[in-house]
Design a protein around this motif. Sequence first.
Motif, PDB file in Angstrom:
ATOM      1  N   ASP A 158       0.831  -1.212   0.000  1.00  0.00           N
ATOM      2  CA  ASP A 158       0.000   0.000   0.000  1.00  0.00           C
ATOM      3  C   ASP A 158       0.862   1.257   0.000  1.00  0.00           C
ATOM      4  O   ASP A 158       0.509   2.260  -0.620  1.00  0.00           O
ATOM      5  N   LYS A 159       1.994   1.227   0.675  1.00  0.00           N
ATOM      6  CA  LYS A 159       2.897   2.378   0.751  1.00  0.00           C
ATOM      7  C   LYS A 159       4.028   2.295  -0.267  1.00  0.00           C
ATOM      8  O   LYS A 159       4.786   3.250  -0.399  1.00  0.00           O
ATOM      9  N   ASP A 160       4.166   1.151  -0.948  1.00  0.00           N
ATOM     10  CA  ASP A 160       5.297   0.893  -1.838  1.00  0.00           C
ATOM     11  C   ASP A 160       6.608   1.199  -1.102  1.00  0.00           C
ATOM     12  O   ASP A 160       7.490   1.882  -1.611  1.00  0.00           O
ATOM     13  N   SER A 161       6.703   0.685   0.110  1.00  0.00           N
ATOM     14  CA  SER A 161       7.854   0.931   0.966  1.00  0.00           C
ATOM     15  C   SER A 161       8.180  -0.331   1.751  1.00  0.00           C
ATOM     16  O   SER A 161       7.347  -1.228   1.884  1.00  0.00           O
ATOM     17  N   PHE A 162       9.395  -0.371   2.280  1.00  0.00           N
ATOM     18  CA  PHE A 162       9.755  -1.411   3.231  1.00  0.00           C
ATOM     19  C   PHE A 162       9.620  -0.829   4.632  1.00  0.00           C
ATOM     20  O   PHE A 162      10.022   0.322   4.883  1.00  0.00           O
ATOM     21  N   MET A 163       9.050  -1.607   5.522  1.00  0.00           N
ATOM     22  CA  MET A 163       8.919  -1.203   6.916  1.00  0.00           C
ATOM     23  C   MET A 163       9.999  -1.965   7.694  1.00  0.00           C
ATOM     24  O   MET A 163       9.993  -3.191   7.733  1.00  0.00           O
ATOM     25  N   MET A 164      10.922  -1.217   8.282  1.00  0.00           N
ATOM     26  CA  MET A 164      12.051  -1.806   8.984  1.00  0.00           C
ATOM     27  C   MET A 164      11.789  -1.839  10.487  1.00  0.00           C
ATOM     28  O   MET A 164      11.362  -0.852  11.079  1.00  0.00           O
ATOM     29  N   SER A 165      12.061  -2.999  11.089  1.00  0.00           N
ATOM     30  CA  SER A 165      11.978  -3.120  12.546  1.00  0.00           C
ATOM     31  C   SER A 165      13.198  -3.894  13.030  1.00  0.00           C
ATOM     32  O   SER A 165      13.787  -4.682  12.287  1.00  0.00           O
ATOM     33  N   THR A 166      13.560  -3.649  14.273  1.00  0.00           N
ATOM     34  CA  THR A 166      14.710  -4.319  14.872  1.00  0.00           C
ATOM     35  C   THR A 166      14.239  -5.027  16.133  1.00  0.00           C
ATOM     36  O   THR A 166      14.242  -4.437  17.223  1.00  0.00           O
ATOM     37  N   PRO A 167      13.845  -6.296  16.008  1.00  0.00           N
ATOM     38  CA  PRO A 167      13.334  -7.010  17.184  1.00  0.00           C
ATOM     39  C   PRO A 167      14.420  -7.461  18.160  1.00  0.00           C
ATOM     40  O   PRO A 167      14.121  -7.789  19.302  1.00  0.00           O
ATOM     41  N   TYR A 168      15.692  -7.471  17.716  1.00  0.00           N
ATOM     42  CA  TYR A 168      16.760  -7.890  18.627  1.00  0.00           C
ATOM     43  C   TYR A 168      18.024  -7.106  18.321  1.00  0.00           C
ATOM     44  O   TYR A 168      18.453  -7.023  17.170  1.00  0.00           O
ATOM     45  N   GLU A 169      18.593  -6.526  19.366  1.00  0.00           N
ATOM     46  CA  GLU A 169      19.843  -5.797  19.215  1.00  0.00           C
ATOM     47  C   GLU A 169      20.568  -5.783  20.552  1.00  0.00           C
ATOM     48  O   GLU A 169      19.980  -5.504  21.588  1.00  0.00           O
ATOM     49  N   VAL A 170      21.834  -6.124  20.500  1.00  0.00           N
ATOM     50  CA  VAL A 170      22.688  -6.038  21.683  1.00  0.00           C
ATOM     51  C   VAL A 170      23.973  -5.343  21.251  1.00  0.00           C
ATOM     52  O   VAL A 170      24.498  -5.603  20.174  1.00  0.00           O
ATOM     53  N   SER A 171      24.419  -4.391  22.067  1.00  0.00           N
ATOM     54  CA  SER A 171      25.649  -3.669  21.737  1.00  0.00           C
ATOM     55  C   SER A 171      26.324  -3.250  23.027  1.00  0.00           C
ATOM     56  O   SER A 171      25.789  -3.431  24.110  1.00  0.00           O
ATOM     57  N   GLY A 172      27.481  -2.685  22.897  1.00  0.00           N
ATOM     58  CA  GLY A 172      28.227  -2.257  24.073  1.00  0.00           C
ATOM     59  C   GLY A 172      29.422  -3.155  24.289  1.00  0.00           C
ATOM     60  O   GLY A 172      30.195  -3.406  23.366  1.00  0.00           O
ATOM     61  N   ASN A 173      29.534  -3.696  25.480  1.00  0.00           N
ATOM     62  CA  ASN A 173      30.671  -4.545  25.824  1.00  0.00           C
ATOM     63  C   ASN A 173      30.398  -5.981  25.377  1.00  0.00           C
ATOM     64  O   ASN A 173      30.344  -6.905  26.175  1.00  0.00           O
ATOM     65  N   VAL A 174      30.215  -6.153  24.068  1.00  0.00           N
ATOM     66  CA  VAL A 174      29.933  -7.456  23.473  1.00  0.00           C
ATOM     67  C   VAL A 174      31.222  -7.993  22.885  1.00  0.00           C
ATOM     68  O   VAL A 174      31.966  -7.261  22.245  1.00  0.00           O
ATOM     69  N   ASN A 175      31.494  -9.251  23.094  1.00  0.00           N
ATOM     70  CA  ASN A 175      32.677  -9.880  22.524  1.00  0.00           C
ATOM     71  C   ASN A 175      32.225 -11.036  21.641  1.00  0.00           C
ATOM     72  O   ASN A 175      31.945 -12.122  22.142  1.00  0.00           O
ATOM     73  N   LEU A 176      32.081 -10.791  20.343  1.00  0.00           N
ATOM     74  CA  LEU A 176      31.690 -11.840  19.407  1.00  0.00           C
ATOM     75  C   LEU A 176      32.841 -12.839  19.309  1.00  0.00           C
ATOM     76  O   LEU A 176      33.913 -12.503  18.861  1.00  0.00           O
ATOM     77  N   ILE A 177      32.594 -14.045  19.756  1.00  0.00           N
ATOM     78  CA  ILE A 177      33.635 -15.062  19.841  1.00  0.00           C
ATOM     79  C   ILE A 177      33.712 -15.897  18.579  1.00  0.00           C
ATOM     80  O   ILE A 177      34.789 -16.228  18.113  1.00  0.00           O
ATOM     81  N   LYS A 178      32.562 -16.223  17.981  1.00  0.00           N
ATOM     82  CA  LYS A 178      32.553 -17.118  16.815  1.00  0.00           C
ATOM     83  C   LYS A 178      31.368 -16.781  15.936  1.00  0.00           C
ATOM     84  O   LYS A 178      30.275 -16.549  16.422  1.00  0.00           O
ATOM     85  N   ALA A 179      31.603 -16.742  14.634  1.00  0.00           N
ATOM     86  CA  ALA A 179      30.539 -16.664  13.640  1.00  0.00           C
ATOM     87  C   ALA A 179      30.665 -17.920  12.798  1.00  0.00           C
ATOM     88  O   ALA A 179      31.774 -18.410  12.556  1.00  0.00           O
ATOM     89  N   SER A 180      29.548 -18.450  12.324  1.00  0.00           N
ATOM     90  CA  SER A 180      29.602 -19.726  11.616  1.00  0.00           C
ATOM     91  C   SER A 180      30.411 -19.635  10.329  1.00  0.00           C
ATOM     92  O   SER A 180      31.047 -20.582   9.923  1.00  0.00           O
ATOM     93  N   TYR A 181      30.376 -18.511   9.685  1.00  0.00           N
ATOM     94  CA  TYR A 181      31.208 -18.253   8.515  1.00  0.00           C
ATOM     95  C   TYR A 181      31.202 -16.757   8.294  1.00  0.00           C
ATOM     96  O   TYR A 181      30.444 -16.034   8.920  1.00  0.00           O
ATOM     97  N   GLY A 182      32.022 -16.310   7.454  1.00  0.00           N
ATOM     98  CA  GLY A 182      32.059 -14.870   7.206  1.00  0.00           C
ATOM     99  C   GLY A 182      32.807 -14.575   5.932  1.00  0.00           C
ATOM    100  O   GLY A 182      33.424 -15.455   5.344  1.00  0.00           O
ATOM    101  N   TYR A 183      32.727 -13.375   5.537  1.00  0.00           N
ATOM    102  CA  TYR A 183      33.386 -12.953   4.319  1.00  0.00           C
ATOM    103  C   TYR A 183      34.814 -12.583   4.611  1.00  0.00           C
ATOM    104  O   TYR A 183      35.232 -12.224   5.628  1.00  0.00           O
TER     105      TYR A 183
END
Length: 183
Positions: A158-183
Amino acid sequence: MKRLFLIMIISLSVFSFGCTKNQQEPIEEPTPIDEPVENNTDNEIEEVEIKPSDKVNVEDLTLLDEYNFDFDNDGNEEKISIYTAAQKDSNGVIAWDDGQKWLFAVHDTDKDYILLDEYVQLGNIDFFVYTVDDDFHIATVDGRTASLTLTIYRYDSDKDSFMMSTPYEVSGNVNLIKASYGY
């Protein structure tokens, strides 16, 4: 001397075995879920409208992945594409740095939807295309060393738009230890 040695051995044995736990605590088995849990709809998640823009120049960017799908049912497949500013070497290998610009866009015939256009430091972005009933969605998982974000883009015809939402977000003192794969 033998007697002293024997007393020391007995003392050490009693001390060693007397101070340890003889029985392990029983491990509690997980309880199976009889009914799937519905999404929590009590907490409203803010949506931001992303309107179409003029065509964006991607000539100097490296295409990482794309998917074609006619989500607006106009008879033409739109192209969902993710790019980076990191260039490929003569062997086709991307010359990653510890950060580079990323662009995530949906290309339509005469317009583009810019879903993400930002510098990504020590991380990557993966996207997933899906429908729920007849609604078209794209989800991104943005994993960086100091943050993890799930973003949902829902097409509103109806709006010819994308509606963006962020249901999960964590930031700050985060230490990403492992990603399954990456570029």
